[in-house]
Write an enzyme that holds these catalytic residues in place. Structure first.
Site, mmCIF file in Angstrom:
data_model
loop_
_atom_site.group_PDB
_atom_site.id
_atom_site.type_symbol
_atom_site.label_atom_id
_atom_site.label_comp_id
_atom_site.label_asym_id
_atom_site.label_seq_id
_atom_site.Cartn_x
_atom_site.Cartn_y
_atom_site.Cartn_z
ATOM 1 N N GLU A 1 0.814 -1.218 0.000
ATOM 2 C CA GLU A 1 0.000 0.000 0.000
ATOM 3 C C GLU A 1 0.846 1.266 0.000
ATOM 4 O O GLU A 1 1.937 1.304 0.585
ATOM 5 C CB GLU A 1 -0.950 0.029 1.202
ATOM 6 C CG GLU A 1 -0.288 0.290 2.541
ATOM 7 C CD GLU A 1 -1.290 0.574 3.652
ATOM 8 O OE1 GLU A 1 -2.357 1.165 3.390
ATOM 9 O OE2 GLU A 1 -0.994 0.207 4.803
ATOM 10 N N GLU B 1 -10.618 0.989 8.996
ATOM 11 C CA GLU B 1 -9.311 1.276 9.571
ATOM 12 C C GLU B 1 -9.204 2.786 9.799
ATOM 13 O O GLU B 1 -8.358 3.466 9.248
ATOM 14 C CB GLU B 1 -8.181 0.787 8.658
ATOM 15 C CG GLU B 1 -6.849 0.672 9.400
ATOM 16 C CD GLU B 1 -5.638 0.737 8.491
ATOM 17 O OE1 GLU B 1 -4.633 0.105 8.812
ATOM 18 O OE2 GLU B 1 -5.699 1.436 7.461
#
Length: 270
Positions: A153, A254
């Site tokens: 990511e 998240e």
């Protein structure tokens, strides 16, 4: 109303008001059956067997499924964001992979976020990228036997030091390099709405361009990284785009709540 069972909850950033090992039970009590964690032992690549057992036991006692786990990323509270691209820390990273495999064998987790690491003074970017590709491929091979996937990511600029992956294209380039040079295919792109939007990415266009490469999705609003609805992201459009693109993987919450963890906002979330 959105069913909470549709989402994974990240227990490293949510339920921060509770000790780590109490968070799986809190997630279950809040209506979630699946959880994910960052590496539970910041700065410790190889925790004791007792620490590993206590972590796994907390998940079992809460009757929740661990679906995502970060690889060891150094001391994140101190500002580190991964070690796998630092030539001096390759052995440290690889030692931690053996621990991750033991956790996976016990819990059944299959998704693993590998933070790339920040640029290191005195080491060329090319050398760090070479080492990173080797270590990601090493990790991918270690988790392949049980269907594990390494996730890559980009992170938000200005919040994560000299972290070189800032765009979806940056992350995809790593995925493609590891597949080509490492001879592995269980590497994928982690789509995090907060990090991508913070860096100015058009989330809908990212989905369209890289739908086939997305291995996991995490949600938080931007700016602020709080729950959806607190910032500028159009989550109705984003989720529709993911559906239209055929994404069928998990979607994790998240975000960093401003106060105690609360999910009442989900009552109107679509």
């Amino acid at each position: 109303m959105t069913e909470r069972s549709e989402y994974v909850v990240n227990c490293s950033i949510l339920f921060g008001e509770l000790p780590l090992l109490e968070r799986p039970a809190a997630a279950k009590a809040a209506g979630f059956g699946e959880v994910e964690f960052w590496w539970p032992w910041p700065g410790v690549a190889v925790p004791t067997e007792g620490e590993v057992d206590a972590f796994c036991q907390a998940l079992e006692d809460a009757n929740v499924q661990l679906t995502g786990l970060n690889f060891y990323a150094g001391d994140m509270p101190a500002g580190e964001r991964g070690v796998l691209s630092d030539p001096a820390r390759s052995l440290e990273f690889r030692d931690s992979v053996a621990v991750l495999v033991r956790i996976a064998e016990r819990t059944g987790v299959k998704g693993f976020n590998a933070l790339y690491g920040q640029r290191v003074e005195g080491v060329s970017a090319a050398e760090q990228d070479r080492v990173a590709a080797q270590n990601i491929a090493y990790a991918a091979r270690k988790i392949a036997d049980f269907g594990g996937t390494v996730l890559i990511e980009p992170l938000a600029q200005g919040l994560n030091g000299a972290y070189p992956l800032e765009t979806a294209a940056d992350a995809i380039a790593v995925v493609e390099r590891v597949r080509k040079e490492g001879g592995v295919d269980n590497v994928a792109f982690l789509f995090d709405s907060f990090h991508l939007a913070s860096n100015g990415e058009d989330l809908g266009k990212v989905v369209q361009a890289y739908a086939a490469e997305i291995g996991h999705v995490q949600l938080a609003d931007a700016p602020g990284r709080d729950h959806p609805g607190t910032g500028d992201i159009d989550f109705t459009a984003l989720l529709s785009a993911l559906d239209a693109a055929g994404y069928s993987g998990r979607v994790a919450l998240e975000y960093k709540p401003a106060g105690a963890t609360d999910f009442t906002w989900m009552e109107s979330f679509k």
